[in-house]
Structures are given as structure tokens and as C-alpha cells.
Design an enzyme around this catalytic site. Structure first.
Site, short mmCIF file in Angstrom:
data_model
loop_
_atom_site.label_atom_id
_atom_site.label_comp_id
_atom_site.label_asym_id
_atom_site.label_seq_id
_atom_site.Cartn_x
_atom_site.Cartn_y
_atom_site.Cartn_z
N LEU A 112 0.84 -1.20 0.00
CA LEU A 112 0.00 0.00 0.00
C LEU A 112 0.87 1.25 0.00
CD1 LEU A 112 -2.09 -2.17 0.67
CD2 LEU A 112 -3.12 -0.59 2.30
N GLY A 139 1.20 -5.38 1.48
CA GLY A 139 0.27 -5.46 0.35
C GLY A 139 0.87 -6.16 -0.86
N ASN A 192 4.26 -7.81 7.04
CA ASN A 192 5.10 -7.21 8.08
C ASN A 192 4.41 -6.04 8.78
OD1 ASN A 192 5.17 -5.72 5.66
ND2 ASN A 192 7.04 -4.70 6.27
N GLU A 193 3.10 -5.94 8.64
CA GLU A 193 2.40 -4.76 9.12
C GLU A 193 2.69 -4.42 10.58
OE1 GLU A 193 1.18 -6.85 7.01
OE2 GLU A 193 0.07 -5.81 5.46
C1 LIG Z 1 -4.06 0.58 8.26
C2 LIG Z 1 -4.58 -0.31 7.22
C3 LIG Z 1 -3.55 -0.83 6.25
C4 LIG Z 1 -3.03 -2.14 6.70
C5 LIG Z 1 -2.41 -2.92 5.58
C6 LIG Z 1 -1.16 -2.31 5.08
C7 LIG Z 1 -0.55 -2.84 4.04
C8 LIG Z 1 0.67 -2.25 3.44
O1 LIG Z 1 1.04 -2.66 2.38
S1 LIG Z 1 1.49 -1.01 4.26
C9 LIG Z 1 2.96 -0.73 3.34
C10 LIG Z 1 4.00 -1.69 3.76
N1 LIG Z 1 5.18 -1.52 2.97
C11 LIG Z 1 6.40 -1.68 3.45
O2 LIG Z 1 6.64 -2.00 4.57
C12 LIG Z 1 7.50 -1.42 2.50
C13 LIG Z 1 8.23 -0.21 2.88
N2 LIG Z 1 9.34 0.04 1.99
C14 LIG Z 1 10.50 -0.61 2.09
O3 LIG Z 1 10.73 -1.46 2.90
C15 LIG Z 1 11.55 -0.21 1.09
O4 LIG Z 1 11.23 1.04 0.56
C16 LIG Z 1 11.74 -1.22 -0.07
C17 LIG Z 1 12.41 -2.49 0.48
C18 LIG Z 1 10.42 -1.57 -0.75
C19 LIG Z 1 12.66 -0.62 -1.14
O5 LIG Z 1 13.87 -0.25 -0.54
P1 LIG Z 1 14.88 0.66 -1.35
O6 LIG Z 1 15.10 0.15 -2.71
O7 LIG Z 1 16.08 0.84 -0.46
O8 LIG Z 1 14.11 2.03 -1.54
P2 LIG Z 1 13.80 3.14 -0.42
O9 LIG Z 1 13.49 2.54 0.88
O10 LIG Z 1 14.85 4.18 -0.50
O11 LIG Z 1 12.43 3.70 -1.00
C20 LIG Z 1 12.41 4.46 -2.18
C21 LIG Z 1 11.35 5.53 -2.02
O12 LIG Z 1 10.09 4.89 -1.98
C22 LIG Z 1 9.37 5.33 -0.82
N3 LIG Z 1 8.51 4.23 -0.36
C23 LIG Z 1 8.90 3.03 0.07
N4 LIG Z 1 7.83 2.27 0.38
C24 LIG Z 1 6.75 3.04 0.14
C25 LIG Z 1 5.35 2.80 0.28
N5 LIG Z 1 4.85 1.62 0.72
N6 LIG Z 1 4.53 3.78 -0.04
C26 LIG Z 1 5.00 4.98 -0.48
N7 LIG Z 1 6.32 5.25 -0.64
C27 LIG Z 1 7.18 4.30 -0.33
C28 LIG Z 1 10.47 5.68 0.18
O13 LIG Z 1 10.01 6.53 1.16
C29 LIG Z 1 11.50 6.30 -0.72
O14 LIG Z 1 11.12 7.62 -0.96
P3 LIG Z 1 12.21 8.76 -1.12
O15 LIG Z 1 12.97 8.81 0.16
O16 LIG Z 1 11.42 9.97 -1.38
O17 LIG Z 1 13.07 8.35 -2.26
#
Ligand SMILES: CCCCC/C=C/C(=O)SCCNC(=O)CCNC(=O)[C@H](O)C(C)(C)COP(=O)(O)OP(=O)(O)OC[C@H]1O[C@@H](n2cnc3c(N)ncnc32)[C@H](O)[C@@H]1OP(=O)(O)O
Length: 333
Positions: free
Chosen positions: A108, A153, A177-178
């Protein structure tokens, strides 16, 4: 603040090398899923579809930089592509993968989940549920070729598929991993995991927010096969061939009551009305509302999602959702 982060995510994303291809108009010709040239690719800016009509298969590539998170636009485009393929009798199966090896999907989009109006959350949440239902109930065979990390997600999306092939790279972890983010996997995320890996494994995995590296993922059964990275696509295609050799794949399985186990026959009949609802009750506003966040740091968005009282209550509800387990009872009392 969230908006600023969102804008920054977008701006940076468009400068990333793998995002440059997004400017290529859909409809260009390119290598077909089967490797042949000259087949017209279609799709949308965030979803590339590489059809292989001869095989009845299309490769659907997610390309929503930087991390294939489920923005509203991306979900919409993904569903439109799915519907197009479902309505085209040429296709019987799709291989779902990422156009950006290394990241299958970050799940998400966190920027959709804070600092917005309640109506936005409703719309967004509906789109997330729609994505889940539509993939899960699709009449196409769906094989996930997981070529990158797949948390939360992203994992859910792969769990909607009939078969999951994961690239053997220790960085490519997968799981729900929520809880590690201070948020709670909704009950239907949990149910998908329970159906896939069994109750106890799911319980532990969700409580600890485990992200499984490939060997572990295979051992617990969250994926069906782990193969070298350069063989993910070819393996997905062989698996697809196996499935398509069965005259009626998905509908047949449903009729036997084997697949799509989360949705009981009763729920199936009513799915659109009873399942597509906002998660939060009126007295329980969207748990990621910006006003409840102490911070929204520039990087590593999830780190900021600290556990707060309403989230904790939701967590308790999820744990209780595991039913009769004694620990759940203790927590709920
Ligand atoms: C409350 C009801 C909802 C319950 C259910 C929820 C479900 C979900 O899916 S919640 C989302 C869970 N997602 C995660 O835990 C993933 C988080 N992200 C990561 O762990 C990492 O970003 C990665 C492993 C996916 C990629 O790592 P890497 O290649 O090192 O890239 P960065 O961490 O530098 O990320 C790049 C850029 O993307 C932004 N970002 C990462 N994840 C998300 C996201 N889920 N949504 C929006 N944006 C995301 C991150 O902040 C970076 O942004 P900038 O710093 O601006 O480059």
C-alpha cells in the site's frame, strides 16, 4: 507534510532510470511474453502488458516507481488491465511481475494513507479491496513471478495468485510485516496467509511481522517455488503451461470448492456489498490519519508509523481475529 513527501517521491521517481521507460507510450511493439518480436504491448503508464496470444498468456508488469506501491492511480490501471485481459478470450492466464527487478511491490502506498480527507481513504480502501477481490476471483490463471521484495500489500497481491515463483535472492523477502510498522493487517490479509501457510505459521508470521527470505518462504509455503533469478519468468511460464493444460482451471477449482477459500459461498455471492467497505468504523478513524502521526520522516516511511492507541486496539482486534487461540483470549481480556 505527507503531500510534500508524496511530491518528492514522485519527482525522484521520475528521475530514476527504470522510470524513464514510463514515457514510452503504451501500444508500442516489443518482445512478446514468449520472446518473439512484433507483438503489440499495451497497458498504461504504470502497468505494461506483454501479450503472447499464441500461448494465451500475458505478462503484466508493474511499473509504478520507485517501489510499485499501490497508489490509487496504479491500482486503477492494474484493474483496468486485468479486466481487459479477462474480457479478451485470447487470454487464459497472466504472469504478474515487476518491471523493476529488485522490488515486486512495497504494498500500500503510505502517502495515500495520511493527510488526506476521509472520502479519499474510503475511495482508496475500496480500490485496495477491489484489487484483492478481482485478482483473487479472476477467471484467469494468475502466476506471480516475484522478482523482488514483497512486503505487506505486495505479499497480499501475490497471495491472490494461483502459484508463486520467487527469485532466489536473499534480499527478496516476502511477508505480512504490518505489525512491524505499527499497523495491522486486515482480517482478509490474515485469512489469505492462513489459507496459504496454515494457522500457526500465519499467526506467528503476522504477530512478529515476519518477512521471509526465499529459503524460509519456501519452507513455510508462502511461495511455491524458489528459482535462480534469471529463471523466474521461464519457470512461471512452465507452471502456466501446466495449469493451462487443464481444460477449466480457475472456474473448475472453484466449483470443486478447493480454491478461493477465504470467500465462503455465501460471502462470494455478496462480495461486492459486504466486503467493499471502509475498514475503519465511524468511531475509529483511519488509523494512519496524519493528525495522529508524530512524524513523517523523509526516508524509510514505515519507520515513522509508530504504534498508537487506536492502532493498538486494531492490533488486538486482529489478534483476536485469530479466534480460539489462548493467547488471543488473554490479549482480548
Ligand atoms: C491501516 C490499514 C492498512 C493495513 C495494511 C497495510 C498494508 C501495506 O502494504 S502497508 C505498506 C507496507 N510496505 C512496506 O513496509 C514497505 C516499505 N518500503 C521498504 O521497505 C523499502 O522502501 C523497499 C524495500 C520496498 C525498497 O527499498 P529501497 O530500494 O532501499 O528504496 P527506499 O526505501 O529508499 O524507498 C524508495 C522511495 O520509496 C518510498 N517508499 C517506500 N515504500 C513506500 C510505500 N509503501 N509507499 C510509499 N512510498 C514508499 C520511500 O520513502 C522512498 O522515498 P524517497 O525517500 O522519497 O526516495
Amino acid at each position: 507534510m505527507a503531500l510534500a513527501v508524496g511530491m518528492r517521491v514522485l519527482t525522484r521517481a521520475l528521475h530514476r532510470p527504470w522510470a524513464r521507460g514510463l514515457r514510452v507510450a503504451p501500444g508500442r511493439t516489443g518482445p512478446a511474453a514468449g520472446g518473439g518480436d512484433g507483438v503489440r504491448c499495451f497497458g498504461s503508464p504504470r502497468v505494461l502488458v506483454e501479450p503472447d496470444p499464441a500461448a494465451g498468456v500475458a505478462v503484466v508488469k508493474m511499473r509504478n516507481p520507485p517501489v510499485n506501491s499501490f497508489s490509487l492511480e496504479f491500482l486503477t490501471e492494474l484493474l483496468i488491465s486485468l479486466e481487459k485481459l479477462e474480457n479478451d478470450k485470447t487470454f487464459r492466464g497472466i504472469i504478474l511481475t515487476s518491471d523493476h527487478p529488485g522490488i515486486f511491490s512495497a504494498g500500500l502506498d503510505l502517502t495515500e494513507m495520511c493527510g488526506r480527507k476521509p472520502e479519499h481513504y474510503m475511495e482508496y480502501w475500496k480500490a485496495v479491496q477491489e484489487m484483492w477481490l478481482r485478482f483473487y476471483l479472476s477467471n484467469l490463471v494468475v502466476i506471480a513471478a516475484i522478482n523482488g521484495v514483497s512486503p505487506a500489500g505486495g505479499c497480499l497481491l501475490s497471495l491472490t495468485c494461483d502459484y508463486r515463483v520467487l527469485a532466489n535472492n536473499p534480499k527478496y523477502t516476502i511477508g505480512l510485516n504490518e505489525t512491524r510498522l505499527g499497523i495491522v493487517a486486515p482480517f482478509w490479509f490474515k485469512d489469505m496467509m492462513v489459507n496459504t501457510v496454515g494457522y500457526r505459521t500465519a499467526e506467528r508470521a503476522l504477530q512478529l511481522g515476519l518477512l521471509f527470505p526465499p529459503a524460509e518462504a519456501l519452507r513455510v509455503g508462502v511461495v511455491d517455488q524458489v528459482v535462480p533469478e534469471d529463471q523466474v519468468q521461464s519457470t512461471a511460464r512452465s507452471v502456466m503451461a501446466q495449469w493451462l493444460a487443464i481444460p477449466v482451471c480457475r472456474p473448475g477449482v472453484q466449483n470443486q470448492g478447493l480454491g478461493r477459500a477465504v470467500l465462503s459461498p455465501e460471502a462470494l455471492g455478496e462480495a461486492p456489498s459486504c466486503l467493499i467497505q471502509p475498514l475503519a468504523a465511524p468511531d475509529d478513524p483511519w488509523p494512519l490519519d496524519a493528525s495522529r502521526q508524530s512524524a513523517f520522516p523523509p526516508r524509510g516511511l514505515p519507520a515513522c508509523l509508530c504504534l498508537q492507541a487506536p492502532l493498538f486496539l486494531s492490533l488486538v482486534r486482529t489478534l483476536v481475529g485469530f479466534g480460539v487461540h489462548p493467547k488471543s483470549k488473554r490479549i482480548s481480556s
